[in-house]
Design a protein around this motif. Structure first.
Motif, PDB file in Angstrom:
ATOM      1  N   GLY A  20       0.813  -1.210   0.000  1.00 25.99           N
ATOM      2  CA  GLY A  20       0.000   0.000   0.000  1.00 25.99           C
ATOM      3  C   GLY A  20       0.848   1.261   0.000  1.00 25.99           C
ATOM      4  N   LYS A  43      -8.201  -5.259   3.135  1.00 23.01           N
ATOM      5  CA  LYS A  43      -8.542  -4.025   2.417  1.00 23.01           C
ATOM      6  C   LYS A  43      -8.143  -2.784   3.210  1.00 23.01           C
ATOM      7  CE  LYS A  43     -12.861  -5.297   2.007  1.00 23.01           C
ATOM      8  NZ  LYS A  43     -12.800  -6.640   2.583  1.00 23.01           N
ATOM      9  N   THR A  44      -8.471  -2.762   4.495  1.00 25.11           N
ATOM     10  CA  THR A  44      -8.136  -1.595   5.315  1.00 25.11           C
ATOM     11  C   THR A  44      -6.634  -1.532   5.584  1.00 25.11           C
ATOM     12  OG1 THR A  44     -10.353  -1.560   6.272  1.00 25.11           O
ATOM     13  CG2 THR A  44      -8.633  -0.383   7.477  1.00 25.11           C
ATOM     14  N   THR A  47      -5.217   0.020   2.619  1.00 28.26           N
ATOM     15  CA  THR A  47      -5.575   1.443   2.613  1.00 28.26           C
ATOM     16  C   THR A  47      -4.712   2.232   3.592  1.00 28.26           C
ATOM     17  OG1 THR A  47      -7.823   0.893   1.943  1.00 28.26           O
ATOM     18  CG2 THR A  47      -7.479   3.076   2.884  1.00 28.26           C
ATOM     19  N   SER A  62     -11.271   1.832   9.203  1.00 26.22           N
ATOM     20  CA  SER A  62     -12.402   1.491   8.357  1.00 26.22           C
ATOM     21  C   SER A  62     -13.540   2.495   8.570  1.00 26.22           C
ATOM     22  CB  SER A  62     -12.902   0.086   8.680  1.00 26.22           C
ATOM     23  OG  SER A  62     -14.019  -0.218   7.883  1.00 26.22           O
ATOM     24  N   HIS A  82     -11.713   7.712   1.999  1.00 29.85           N
ATOM     25  CA  HIS A  82     -11.872   6.267   2.188  1.00 29.85           C
ATOM     26  C   HIS A  82     -13.359   5.985   2.382  1.00 29.85           C
ATOM     27  CE1 HIS A  82     -10.568   2.574   4.817  1.00 29.85           C
ATOM     28  NE2 HIS A  82     -11.030   2.199   3.643  1.00 29.85           N
ATOM     29  N   ILE A 107     -10.655   5.812  -2.340  1.00 27.69           N
ATOM     30  CA  ILE A 107     -10.659   4.351  -2.227  1.00 27.69           C
ATOM     31  C   ILE A 107     -12.057   3.936  -1.800  1.00 27.69           C
ATOM     32  CG2 ILE A 107      -9.768   2.366  -0.954  1.00 27.69           C
ATOM     33  CD1 ILE A 107      -7.131   3.895  -0.664  1.00 27.69           C
ATOM     34  N   GLU A 109     -14.122   0.688  -0.722  1.00 25.66           N
ATOM     35  CA  GLU A 109     -14.238  -0.718  -0.376  1.00 25.66           C
ATOM     36  C   GLU A 109     -15.650  -1.175  -0.701  1.00 25.66           C
ATOM     37  OE1 GLU A 109     -12.908  -1.975   3.497  1.00 25.66           O
ATOM     38  OE2 GLU A 109     -11.362  -0.427   3.567  1.00 25.66           O
TER      39      GLU A 109
END
Length: 171
Positions: A20, A43-44, A47, A62, A82, A107, A109
């Motif tokens: 990342g 995913k986080t 990120t 998140s 995010h 981003i 998710e």
């Protein structure tokens, strides 16, 4: 420098974070990323690394309960927006968040299938986490008092694929 399409196995959470960081250093205002993968896929974590690579104010967490969180840049770079689109049902609801797509790195998710009509191109990032990997059963090295499975998700290898996606009208 990451070239697309990109595919790799990522062994640990630290490796996901470092990927990342590397990716974040290449991103510019107007870049959009869609992250897809099961719960606990990383995913986080990815990120957080992107945020570090961009130089944004953290911590990057998140945005599940707020839907979208903006992290201002600590230098002269773009902010990071995010988004957790899990509870959104359509591109219209995503568009209603009034995100500055042009002036930010965004981003999303759980956003696969929600960007047609909103964006012309984006990076599609899919993270696969092996089902059942890392599970320790009660009879495999755990205390006799414990009957629950324990999963060490941070060190499961993941497969990550990154591809540039163009809307059909722009392809």
């Amino acid at each position: 420098m990451i070239e697309y399409p990109f595919s790799a196995e990522v062994a640990t959470a630290d490796d996901m974070h470092e990927l990342g960081v590397e990716l974040g250093r290449t991103l510019r205002a107007g870049d959009l990323l869609v992250l897809t993968g099961p719960l606990g896929a990383g995913k986080t974590t990815l990120t957080r690394g992107i945020g570090e690579g961009l130089g944004v104010r953290g911590p990057v967490t998140s945005p599940t309960f707020v839907l979208a969180r903006t992290h201002p840049n600590l230098t002269d770079g773009p902010p990071l927006v995010h988004v957790d689109a899990y509870r959104l049902s359509s591109a219209v609801e995503l568009d209603d968040l009034d995100i500055d797509f042009a002036g930010s790195v965004v981003i999303v998710e759980w956003g696969r299938g929600m960007l047609e009509g909103i964006a012309t191109s984006w990076l599609d990032i899919e993270i696969e986490r092996p089902t059942g990997a890392g599970t320790v059963h009660a009879d495999e090295g755990m205390d006799d008092d414990s009957t629950e499975d324990v999963v060490d998700e941070t060190d499961e290898p993941r497969r990550i694929r990154i591809a540039r996606h163009e809307s059909p009208a722009n392809a």
